[in-house]
Design a protein around this motif. Structure first.
Motif, PDB file in Angstrom:
ATOM      1  N   UNK A  48       0.811  -1.221   0.000  1.00 22.85           N
ATOM      2  CA  UNK A  48       0.000   0.000   0.000  1.00 22.85           C
ATOM      3  C   UNK A  48       0.847   1.274   0.000  1.00 22.85           C
ATOM      4  N   UNK A  49       2.151   1.136   0.276  1.00 17.50           N
ATOM      5  CA  UNK A  49       2.985   2.341   0.318  1.00 17.50           C
ATOM      6  C   UNK A  49       3.160   2.991  -1.037  1.00 17.50           C
ATOM      7  N   UNK A  50       2.948   2.246  -2.112  1.00 14.27           N
ATOM      8  CA  UNK A  50       3.088   2.867  -3.433  1.00 14.27           C
ATOM      9  C   UNK A  50       1.992   3.907  -3.627  1.00 14.27           C
ATOM     10  N   UNK A  51       0.764   3.471  -3.497  1.00 14.58           N
ATOM     11  CA  UNK A  51      -0.368   4.383  -3.708  1.00 14.58           C
ATOM     12  C   UNK A  51      -0.372   5.498  -2.657  1.00 14.58           C
ATOM     13  N   UNK A  52      -0.217   5.101  -1.380  1.00 12.75           N
ATOM     14  CA  UNK A  52      -0.256   6.116  -0.321  1.00 12.75           C
ATOM     15  C   UNK A  52       0.900   7.096  -0.443  1.00 12.75           C
ATOM     16  N   UNK A  53       2.077   6.566  -0.795  1.00 12.44           N
ATOM     17  CA  UNK A  53       3.257   7.419  -0.917  1.00 12.44           C
ATOM     18  C   UNK A  53       3.089   8.422  -2.042  1.00 12.44           C
ATOM     19  N   UNK A  54       2.653   7.945  -3.200  1.00 18.34           N
ATOM     20  CA  UNK A  54       2.454   8.858  -4.328  1.00 18.34           C
ATOM     21  C   UNK A  54       1.365   9.879  -4.010  1.00 18.34           C
ATOM     22  N   UNK A  55       0.283   9.402  -3.385  1.00 20.95           N
ATOM     23  CA  UNK A  55      -0.796  10.333  -3.030  1.00 20.95           C
ATOM     24  C   UNK A  55      -0.258  11.425  -2.108  1.00 20.95           C
ATOM     25  N   UNK A  56       0.577  11.028  -1.147  1.00 21.88           N
ATOM     26  CA  UNK A  56       1.138  12.021  -0.218  1.00 21.88           C
ATOM     27  C   UNK A  56       1.966  13.056  -0.964  1.00 21.88           C
ATOM     28  N   UNK A  57       2.810  12.597  -1.896  1.00 20.77           N
ATOM     29  CA  UNK A  57       3.661  13.538  -2.626  1.00 20.77           C
ATOM     30  C   UNK A  57       2.807  14.474  -3.489  1.00 20.77           C
ATOM     31  N   UNK A  58       1.796  13.912  -4.153  1.00 17.29           N
ATOM     32  CA  UNK A  58       0.974  14.762  -5.022  1.00 17.29           C
ATOM     33  C   UNK A  58       0.147  15.762  -4.219  1.00 17.29           C
ATOM     34  N   UNK A  59      -0.359  15.324  -3.074  1.00 13.98           N
ATOM     35  CA  UNK A  59      -1.070  16.280  -2.209  1.00 13.98           C
ATOM     36  C   UNK A  59      -0.103  17.374  -1.771  1.00 13.98           C
ATOM     37  N   UNK A  60       1.116  16.971  -1.453  1.00 13.08           N
ATOM     38  CA  UNK A  60       2.133  17.941  -1.046  1.00 13.08           C
ATOM     39  C   UNK A  60       2.474  18.930  -2.140  1.00 13.08           C
ATOM     40  N   UNK A  61       2.354  18.490  -3.388  1.00 16.65           N
ATOM     41  CA  UNK A  61       2.696  19.374  -4.501  1.00 16.65           C
ATOM     42  C   UNK A  61       1.736  20.552  -4.640  1.00 16.65           C
ATOM     43  N   UNK A  62       0.563  20.467  -3.996  1.00 23.01           N
ATOM     44  CA  UNK A  62      -0.373  21.590  -4.105  1.00 23.01           C
ATOM     45  C   UNK A  62       0.087  22.766  -3.253  1.00 23.01           C
ATOM     46  N   UNK A  63       1.015  22.504  -2.334  1.00 27.70           N
ATOM     47  CA  UNK A  63       1.413  23.570  -1.403  1.00 27.70           C
ATOM     48  C   UNK A  63       2.819  24.067  -1.722  1.00 27.70           C
ATOM     49  N   UNK A  64       3.236  25.112  -1.009  1.00 31.24           N
ATOM     50  CA  UNK A  64       4.588  25.660  -1.108  1.00 31.24           C
ATOM     51  C   UNK A  64       4.943  26.026  -2.542  1.00 31.24           C
ATOM     52  N   UNK A  65       5.646  25.158  -3.275  1.00 37.69           N
ATOM     53  CA  UNK A  65       5.928  25.472  -4.687  1.00 37.69           C
ATOM     54  C   UNK A  65       5.030  24.579  -5.522  1.00 37.69           C
ATOM     55  N   UNK A  66       3.917  25.115  -6.040  1.00 38.91           N
ATOM     56  CA  UNK A  66       2.962  24.281  -6.763  1.00 38.91           C
ATOM     57  C   UNK A  66       3.639  23.510  -7.899  1.00 38.91           C
ATOM     58  N   UNK A  67       3.369  22.218  -7.932  1.00 38.91           N
ATOM     59  CA  UNK A  67       3.918  21.399  -8.998  1.00 38.91           C
ATOM     60  C   UNK A  67       5.289  20.835  -8.688  1.00 38.91           C
ATOM     61  N   UNK A  68       5.865  21.243  -7.567  1.00 38.22           N
ATOM     62  CA  UNK A  68       7.194  20.765  -7.215  1.00 38.22           C
ATOM     63  C   UNK A  68       7.095  19.932  -5.929  1.00 38.22           C
ATOM     64  N   UNK A  69       7.765  18.787  -5.926  1.00 38.46           N
ATOM     65  CA  UNK A  69       7.749  17.931  -4.741  1.00 38.46           C
ATOM     66  C   UNK A  69       8.698  18.509  -3.691  1.00 38.46           C
ATOM     67  N   UNK A  70       8.165  18.820  -2.521  1.00 39.48           N
ATOM     68  CA  UNK A  70       9.001  19.365  -1.444  1.00 39.48           C
ATOM     69  C   UNK A  70       8.841  18.489  -0.210  1.00 39.48           C
ATOM     70  N   UNK A  71       9.835  18.516   0.662  1.00 34.87           N
ATOM     71  CA  UNK A  71       9.776  17.699   1.875  1.00 34.87           C
ATOM     72  C   UNK A  71       8.603  18.140   2.753  1.00 34.87           C
ATOM     73  N   UNK A  72       8.473  19.447   2.939  1.00 37.50           N
ATOM     74  CA  UNK A  72       7.403  19.948   3.798  1.00 37.50           C
ATOM     75  C   UNK A  72       6.039  19.544   3.240  1.00 37.50           C
ATOM     76  N   UNK A  73       5.881  19.702   1.939  1.00 37.69           N
ATOM     77  CA  UNK A  73       4.618  19.329   1.309  1.00 37.69           C
ATOM     78  C   UNK A  73       4.334  17.847   1.477  1.00 37.69           C
ATOM     79  N   UNK A  74       5.348  17.041   1.280  1.00 34.19           N
ATOM     80  CA  UNK A  74       5.172  15.599   1.373  1.00 34.19           C
ATOM     81  C   UNK A  74       4.785  15.172   2.790  1.00 34.19           C
ATOM     82  N   UNK A  75       5.431  15.772   3.802  1.00 33.78           N
ATOM     83  CA  UNK A  75       5.099  15.442   5.190  1.00 33.78           C
ATOM     84  C   UNK A  75       3.633  15.792   5.460  1.00 33.78           C
ATOM     85  N   UNK A  76       3.230  16.954   4.941  1.00 33.27           N
ATOM     86  CA  UNK A  76       1.821  17.333   5.065  1.00 33.27           C
ATOM     87  C   UNK A  76       0.922  16.303   4.367  1.00 33.27           C
ATOM     88  N   UNK A  77       1.320  15.906   3.177  1.00 36.16           N
ATOM     89  CA  UNK A  77       0.538  14.931   2.419  1.00 36.16           C
ATOM     90  C   UNK A  77       0.417  13.609   3.165  1.00 36.16           C
TER      91      UNK A  77
END
Lengths: 324, 510
Positions: free
Chosen positions: A250-279
């Motif tokens: 399940x970490x594949x789907x959940x992990x990708x979902x977390x990164x994509x949710x994170x991409x909506x914040x901070x620098x839109x479209x860019x994967x960031x650590x802060x965004x990913x933790x939020x995701x």
């Protein structure tokens, strides 16, 4: 020649702000709704539980962040995590000393990471395909060496304590997760390596002409992703107290979902650590709440699928950045 | 069908691609359009073919003003384009490609394969009499000339009356070219107008009835083809712009007898052959040539973009091997590329991040960690010294004007001041592409300043007046080889144009 990108209906500033904070808003609403409907939700015990649940996911998702920073996809993380957990527990039940067993689990990740990196940067296979194939191999090897059975009995207490123990109220696994997050935050935001990872992700041609070793950093993103996934897989085995062949999936789907949710914040479209933790937090709260509501497991899958589509739509409305 | 383009302009952010272009295309005649890369040819034909809308101006077809909203719109009016790369589906047969989008059907939904093939064959017999074109073969198995014919047939099936051929001969062998030109002549007899774009000037001059020469978004010459010869066309394509004649640049006097900073001996690679070139410190050498002449390939090979096949590169007396831009940079070679948004800049990044990326290690003194203060300070000093107009280092590069973006692209290599003296070779490719006049002269000063700090400089520009204004020497390339060398005092537009043309005809005769 100048190339121009036509922005797909650039929304107005106020609408953009709404997009940008929409996932944060959604998380807050979700927390409020769960608190009102589930008695146990806002208890210390449940919060500790959520933190424990998302620790491994966060490590996987932060690893994926390195790959996505370099604009490469890693679809092998779930199965690599699973295989690493099996490899480490198999070694432990066969009497291999703990540090060596952990090292063996991590080596599995590193080996897959290097294979992914070589396939993508040297052979030239798109990462989507290379890592999908690598994941299938990891899955097969997993069931081959485990015989499809859970691995338990004789796991040292020190090992299981990493996943189950606490220091005071703080779960040990959360501390380990925070170490991964802190390290990654520094690497991706403040180091030359991190800047170069983002450079090869943002514009390969420009990065190359600026003297950045493009293949090295694309490969590095994939290698780190696999090593993080294997770390999470080992910790998951520690938490479960056994090596479960299907555990990492399940970490594949959940992990990708977390990164994509994170991409909506901070620098839109860019994967960031802060965004990913939020995701990851977002996914953790969602999983936990839906669980406590006693809904069937498939509701979570549907919810996460919808969520991922929403998050990616938000990102593509906000920016012209190519996601992959 | 009579096609008229009237005062068409096209503005892209940061560039004026077309500055008021008129064109008249007459039925039954071939109209050749020539110009260097970036002159606006492609933009013009893409507007005619409905692929993009003009910023202003009109397209008039048979006296009626038209606005095309899509390529399909233009196609319905009778205007079709055959692009350079081709637009066929590789695993479809010729007949399937020809009928794509206008298939003969039965029962409304099924494609009538037999009639599709029969119709395509009839069309081929009608337009290419006596030519055997296989239409039931998958097109990826066909030679390039057949692909061009199939694309032309597809346009004719849609009853095209104006056919735009963009670099149709680029992929063709000599006999195939002859065959294609026969086809074009046959199309003319049927009243079809052909717009022909090619880098091969002799072809354009031989095949066209009318020609139009473009430079920098303007039409600089037009008329019946027999009124022009090759040298005249080249002179118009690359000739000086007035503004630069007035901008007299004072060249630094280079020290006589200094040891060369860079030497190439018999250097060969993809697109260039056997190039010997020596550049002194503080010397600017302009490399001139038409597109594909090899000067750009040569310069890019020096930076490790493409591999070198044979020959030697000597820097400060030591032979170096350059396999990648990273190694070139570390050997003291830098390159400022053309097409800055594609090849140099990171659009979503800030000015500061774009400046620091080339020598990021210099602001990361310990453990590979970037010291934010150092990065900011170093970028500010570049912003200051190059007068980059920005609201601050944290402004996104996208928001800057073309000239200021270009300054950032150059400024990247001035980020670590202590390295500048160590640069052996600085390569500039189209350094003033799409920048306004003011920024142009500022950029010229920056290049002269960099040269003055002991570097060897290579300058590539399709604007010959720019090369003349900045270079101590001019080296002319044609067909991959050096064909002429001029000193600053002896160089003239005419001499360079003639050299470019001679190199081409000499090779043609051989």
């Amino acid at each position: 020649m100048t190339t121009t990108t036509v922005a797909r209906g650039q929304p107005k500033t106020r609408v953009r702000a709404l997009y940008r904070y929409s996932t944060l808003l959604a998380l807050l609403i979700m927390i409020v709704v769960f608190s009102l409907t589930i008695e146990r939700f806002l208890t210390a015990r449940n919060i500790v539980n959520i933190v424990q649940q998302i620790s491994m996911l966060t490590i996987v998702a932060v690893g994926l962040t390195y790959a996505l920073a370099a604009r490469e996809l890693d679809l092998s993380v779930g199965n690599v995590a699973g295989l690493a957990g099996i490899a480490a527990t198999l070694a432990l039940v066969n009497g291999v000393p703990l540090p060596l067993a952990v090292l063996m689990g991590l080596s599995v990740g590193l080996a897959f990471g290097i294979v992914n990196a070589v396939m993508v940067t040297v052979v030239g296979i798109p990462s989507l395909i290379a890592t999908l194939a690598a994941g299938s191999i990891a899955y097969g090897v997993n069931f081959w060496i485990s015989g499809g059975r859970a691995i338990y009995g004789g796991l040292p207490a020190t090992f299981t304590n990493w996943g189950q123990g606490t220091w005071g109220i703080v779960p040990i696994v959360a501390v380990i997760m925070l170490a991964f997050v802190a390290l990654s935050y520094v690497v991706l935001n403040h180091s030359v390596t991190g800047r170069y990872l983002y450079a090869v992700g943002a514009n390969v041609a420009a990065a190359r002409l600026a003297g950045v070793k493009v293949r090295l950093y694309k490969g590095l993103g994939l290698a780190i992703s696999a090593v993080f996934a294997s770390s999470a897989g080992i910790l998951l085995a520690a938490r479960l107290g056994s090596g479960q062949p299907g555990a990492g999936e399940r970490y594949l789907m959940d992990g990708l979902a977390a990164v994509f949710i994170g991409m909506t914040m901070f620098r839109p479209g860019v994967a960031t650590v802060a965004g990913t933790v939020f995701g990851a937090l977002f996914i953790g709260v969602l999983n936990n709440g839906l669980n406590l509501l006693g809904l069937d497991f498939f509701v979570q899958n549907i919810a996460k699928g919808v969520l991922m589509l929403l998050a990616v739509s938000i990102v593509s409305r906000q920016t012209t950045v190519r996601l992959l | 069908m009579h096609l008229q383009v009237e005062s068409v302009t096209k503005h892209f952010p940061g560039t004026q691609a077309l500055r008021g272009v008129d064109l008249s295309v007459v039925p039954g005649r071939v109209h050749g359009i020539v110009g260097e890369n970036g002159a606006g040819k492609s933009t013009l034909v893409r507007i005619i073919a409905g692929e993009m809308a003009p910023t202003s101006g009109t397209i008039v077809v048979d006296g009626q003003q038209r606005e095309f909203r899509s390529p399909l719109d233009a196609l319905r009016t009778g205007i079709a384009i055959v692009s350079q790369e081709g637009n066929l589906i590789p695993y479809f047969t010729g007949a399937e490609n020809i009928s794509l989008g206008s298939e003969t059907r039965f029962a409304g939904v099924f494609i009538d394969q037999r009639r599709v093939l029969a119709e395509a064959k009839a069309l081929a017999r009608h337009h290419f009499p006596g030519f055997d074109l296989s239409l039931d073969t998958v097109v990826s198995d066909l030679p390039p000339e057949d692909l061009k014919l199939i694309e032309i047939l597809r346009a004719l099936r849609r009853e095209a009356r104006v056919l735009i051929l963009d670099e149709p001969t680029a992929t063709l062998q000599a006999t195939a070219k002859t065959m294609l030109f026969d086809v074009i002549r046959h199309l003319k007899t049927q009243g079809i107008a052909v717009i022909l774009i090619s880098h091969f000037l002799n072809e354009i001059l031989e095949q066209s009835d009318d020609i139009t020469i473009m430079r920098d978004g303007n039409v600089v010459g037009t008329g019946p083809a027999d009124r022009f010869d090759e040298a005249e066309v080249i002179r118009l394509m690359i000739g000086s712009t007035l503004e630069l004649r007035q901008h007299a640049h004072t060249l630094d006097v280079r020290p006589a007898g200094a040891a060369p900073r860079i030497e190439t001996i018999g250097l060969s690679g993809k697109g260039f052959e056997d190039v010997d070139l020596t550049v002194q410190p503080r010397e600017v050498v302009g490399l001139a040539g038409l597109t594909g002449a090899g000067h750009r390939a040569f310069a890019e090979a020096l930076y490790g973009v493409e591999p070198v096949h044979a020959g030697r590169i000597v820097i400060d007396g030591h032979e170096v091997r350059i396999g990648s831009p990273t190694r070139a940079r570390d050997a003291g070679i830098i390159l400022v590329p053309d097409s800055r948004m594609v090849k140099a800049l990171f659009a979503e990044w800030t000015v500061k991040e774009n400046l620091s990326v080339g020598h990021l290690g210099d602001v990361a003194p310990a453990a590979g960690l970037i010291r934010g203060g150092l990065e900011t300070k170093a970028s500010w000093s570049v912003v200051d010294s190059l007068s980059i107009r920005t609201s601050g280092g944290d402004q996104r590069i996208e928001e800057l004007s073309g000239g200021n973006k270009q300054k950032v692209s150059i400024g990247r290599w001035l980020f670590s001041p202590h390295r500048i003296e160590a640069y052996a070779l600085c390569i500039f490719i189209e350094p003033t592409e799409g920048v306004d006049v003011g920024a142009k002269s500022e950029i010229h000063n920056i290049i002269a300043d960099i040269a003055a700090r002991n570097a060897a400089v290579l300058l590539i520009s399709s604007d010959l007046s720019e090369i003349r204004a900045l270079s101590h020497r001019v080296v002319v390339f044609s067909r991959g080889k050096v064909v002429a060398r001029f000193d600053h005092d002896t160089v003239s537009d005419e001499a360079v144009s003639t050299a470019m043309a001679e190199g081409r005809t000499a090779k043609g005769r051989a």
